[in-house]
Motif scaffolding. Structure first.
Motif, PDB file in Angstrom:
ATOM      1  N   THR A 246       0.820  -1.205   0.000  1.00 29.58           N
ATOM      2  CA  THR A 246       0.000   0.000   0.000  1.00 29.58           C
ATOM      3  C   THR A 246       0.862   1.267   0.000  1.00 29.58           C
ATOM      4  OG1 THR A 246      -0.102   0.157   2.407  1.00 29.58           O
ATOM      5  CG2 THR A 246      -1.761  -1.234   1.306  1.00 29.58           C
ATOM      6  N   LYS A 247       0.216   2.382  -0.272  1.00 34.28           N
ATOM      7  CA  LYS A 247       0.917   3.662  -0.282  1.00 34.28           C
ATOM      8  C   LYS A 247       1.509   3.981   1.097  1.00 34.28           C
ATOM      9  CE  LYS A 247      -2.605   5.805  -2.237  1.00 34.28           C
ATOM     10  NZ  LYS A 247      -3.480   6.842  -2.836  1.00 34.28           N
ATOM     11  N   SER A 248       0.755   3.699   2.129  1.00 30.99           N
ATOM     12  CA  SER A 248       1.247   4.012   3.472  1.00 30.99           C
ATOM     13  C   SER A 248       2.475   3.166   3.817  1.00 30.99           C
ATOM     14  CB  SER A 248       0.141   3.780   4.503  1.00 30.99           C
ATOM     15  OG  SER A 248      -0.267   2.419   4.523  1.00 30.99           O
ATOM     16  N   GLU A 281      -0.291  -0.439  -4.832  1.00 31.74           N
ATOM     17  CA  GLU A 281      -1.035   0.796  -5.058  1.00 31.74           C
ATOM     18  C   GLU A 281      -0.171   1.817  -5.792  1.00 31.74           C
ATOM     19  OE1 GLU A 281      -4.340   1.206  -1.505  1.00 31.74           O
ATOM     20  OE2 GLU A 281      -2.373   2.137  -1.214  1.00 31.74           O
ATOM     21  N   ASP A 282      -0.786   2.539  -6.726  1.00 30.17           N
ATOM     22  CA  ASP A 282      -0.096   3.657  -7.356  1.00 30.17           C
ATOM     23  C   ASP A 282       0.098   4.749  -6.310  1.00 30.17           C
ATOM     24  OD1 ASP A 282       0.514   4.780 -10.318  1.00 30.17           O
ATOM     25  OD2 ASP A 282      -0.183   6.397  -9.019  1.00 30.17           O
ATOM     26  N   THR A 283       1.258   5.377  -6.308  1.00 26.01           N
ATOM     27  CA  THR A 283       1.562   6.345  -5.256  1.00 26.01           C
ATOM     28  C   THR A 283       0.899   7.698  -5.486  1.00 26.01           C
ATOM     29  OG1 THR A 283       3.598   6.938  -6.432  1.00 26.01           O
ATOM     30  CG2 THR A 283       3.768   5.280  -4.686  1.00 26.01           C
ATOM     31  N   GLU A 284       0.378   7.927  -6.693  1.00 27.90           N
ATOM     32  CA  GLU A 284      -0.192   9.236  -6.997  1.00 27.90           C
ATOM     33  C   GLU A 284      -1.684   9.183  -7.304  1.00 27.90           C
ATOM     34  OE1 GLU A 284       2.108  10.903 -10.138  1.00 27.90           O
ATOM     35  OE2 GLU A 284       3.978  10.932  -8.974  1.00 27.90           O
ATOM     36  N   ASN A 287      -7.212   4.464  -6.357  1.00 26.33           N
ATOM     37  CA  ASN A 287      -7.919   3.344  -6.983  1.00 26.33           C
ATOM     38  C   ASN A 287      -7.246   2.857  -8.267  1.00 26.33           C
ATOM     39  OD1 ASN A 287      -9.961   3.146  -5.010  1.00 26.33           O
ATOM     40  ND2 ASN A 287     -11.074   4.835  -5.961  1.00 26.33           N
ATOM     41  N   LEU A 288      -5.926   2.862  -8.259  1.00 29.69           N
ATOM     42  CA  LEU A 288      -5.158   2.255  -9.339  1.00 29.69           C
ATOM     43  C   LEU A 288      -4.178   1.277  -8.707  1.00 29.69           C
ATOM     44  CD1 LEU A 288      -4.194   1.851 -12.230  1.00 29.69           C
ATOM     45  CD2 LEU A 288      -2.762   3.904 -11.974  1.00 29.69           C
ATOM     46  N   ILE A 289      -4.328   0.014  -9.067  1.00 28.12           N
ATOM     47  CA  ILE A 289      -3.487  -1.059  -8.516  1.00 28.12           C
ATOM     48  C   ILE A 289      -2.666  -1.670  -9.643  1.00 28.12           C
ATOM     49  CG2 ILE A 289      -3.435  -3.194  -7.194  1.00 28.12           C
ATOM     50  CD1 ILE A 289      -4.747  -0.912  -5.658  1.00 28.12           C
ATOM     51  N   LYS A 321      -3.277  -4.068 -14.594  1.00 25.97           N
ATOM     52  CA  LYS A 321      -3.691  -3.029 -13.662  1.00 25.97           C
ATOM     53  C   LYS A 321      -5.174  -3.173 -13.372  1.00 25.97           C
ATOM     54  CE  LYS A 321      -4.156   0.231 -17.518  1.00 25.97           C
ATOM     55  NZ  LYS A 321      -3.695  -0.704 -18.545  1.00 25.97           N
ATOM     56  N   LEU A 322      -5.575  -2.696 -12.202  1.00 28.13           N
ATOM     57  CA  LEU A 322      -6.968  -2.700 -11.788  1.00 28.13           C
ATOM     58  C   LEU A 322      -7.340  -1.312 -11.302  1.00 28.13           C
ATOM     59  CD1 LEU A 322      -7.061  -6.038  -9.726  1.00 28.13           C
ATOM     60  CD2 LEU A 322      -8.087  -5.659 -11.987  1.00 28.13           C
ATOM     61  N   TYR A 323      -8.544  -0.867 -11.652  1.00 27.33           N
ATOM     62  CA  TYR A 323      -9.032   0.428 -11.209  1.00 27.33           C
ATOM     63  C   TYR A 323     -10.048   0.195 -10.095  1.00 27.33           C
ATOM     64  CZ  TYR A 323      -6.820   2.015 -15.516  1.00 27.33           C
ATOM     65  OH  TYR A 323      -5.914   2.283 -16.515  1.00 27.33           O
TER      66      TYR A 323
END
Length: 349
Positions: A246-248, A281-284, A287-289, A321-323
């Protein structure tokens, strides 16, 4: 001497004439370029330089820090940092080489710029199902990497004797990274003949390996240990596993591009494991994996990438990728793994 020729007479003549008759050339790679893409771009750039051509090396965005030792990497222009410069370059170009991608969607935000360029395009790639309108399509999915393909083309063109050491380093690095240090997709004898020839250019293959694989930060090593210890989910009875990032978590471990490179391969070291999937997770963008898949032997992860993850790739290495949220992405992974298991893990094309 081993026969490395790939191109037929018409392909070879067409490629030669296109290079001879055009200037203002662009060599571009895909989004999040890996070692094969960077090695191919830099290696082919050296060839164009030897022919006295005006050329630019362009990628959509950043490449990992562990590739920034590669000779000439500082000459690569990023679209996300220099949009106006790149847009002008594509508008003025006469010839564009598309290396290591089979569809212009692989350049993401740069797709419209590439599609609208009036330049003639040449595709040189080793992914299946090429779908780019090009003057010349040189697609060879049986090659271990685009760098192997480029070496063989240069060899067939008679350019190997003049190849500088820097180009040899870059092409070797691309082959090495796209085969996991020659541990997969690298059983054909031609590959080792090529390595032998590259060694005649006085490259230090051991140093190249160290530059790529043994230059991690302390935070990167700790992140990898954390993921394998705390985030890996092995689904019993399926010979498959997955993990999330995850981003965190990336923020906690001071994540930089490339820190998760190759991590998806680690679960395949477990006895009996056939499939590994990573979700990041996309960092920017919310809901983009980003999804990476790896498999072994005759277990086809690219089918899963196409069916479940809006992606594709090679038999044993694919992505997509998944949204959606991470929770929803995990649900999709469970469906994909159950599909994989229901087919006894053998998902043939």
């Amino acid at each position: 001497m081993m026969d490395l020729n790939l191109l037929n007479d018409l392909q070879l003549e067409t490629l030669t004439q296109l290079v001879q008759n055009h200037d203002n050339i662009i060599v571009c790679g895909h989004k999040s370029p890996d070692g094969d893409a960077i090695g191919a771009i830099l290696g082919w750039g050296e060839f164009l330089k030897s022919k006295g051509k005006t050329y630019q090396l362009i990628v959509p965005d950043a490449f990992p820090d562990f590739l920034k030792w590669m000779p000439g990497n500082e000459t690569i222009i990023r679209y996300d940092k220099h949009k106006e410069e790149v847009e002008k370059a594509f508008a003025d170009a006469q010839l564009v080489f598309c290396l290591d991608f089979n569809n212009t969607s692989r350049v993401f935000n740069m797709q419209e710029v590439l599609d609208n360029s009036p330049a003639k395009k040449i595709l040189i790639d080793h992914h299946e199902n090429p779908d780019i309108e090009a003057e010349l399509v040189l697609s060879f999915p049986t090659m271990c990497s685009t760098c192997e393909l480029l070496f063989r083309i240069l060899w067939q063109m008679g350019e190997f004797p003049a190849m500088p050491k820097t180009a040899a380093v870059n092409l070797y690095a691309g082959m090495m990274t796209d085969t996991g240090g020659f541990t997969y997709n690298s059983t054909r004898p031609e590959i080792y003949f090529i390595i032998g020839q590259l060694l005649t250019k006085k490259i230090d293959k051991d140093k190249i390996y160290r530059n790529v694989y043994n230059q991690l930060s302390e935070y990167c090593v700790r992140l990898r240990g954390y993921v394998m210890n705390q985030k890996l989910t092995v689904i019993q009875g399926t010979h498959a596993s997955y993990f999330t990032l995850t981003k965190s978590e990336m923020k906690k471990y001071h994540f930089i591009k490339g820190d998760a490179e190759g991590l998806v391969n680690e679960p395949l070291r477990i006895k009996g494991m056939r499939l590994s999937i990573s979700l990041r997770e996309d960092t920017e963008r919310p809901n983009l994996i980003w999804v990476s898949l790896r498999s072994v032997d005759q277990y086809y992860c690219n089918v899963l990438a196409e069916k479940f993850f809006n992606g594709g790739g090679h038999k044993n290495a694919a992505g997509g990728k998944l949204y959606c949220s991470m929770e929803e992405a995990e649900q999709t992974v469970h469906r994909a793994i159950l599909f994989f298991a229901a087919n006894d893990g053998i998902v043939k094309q």
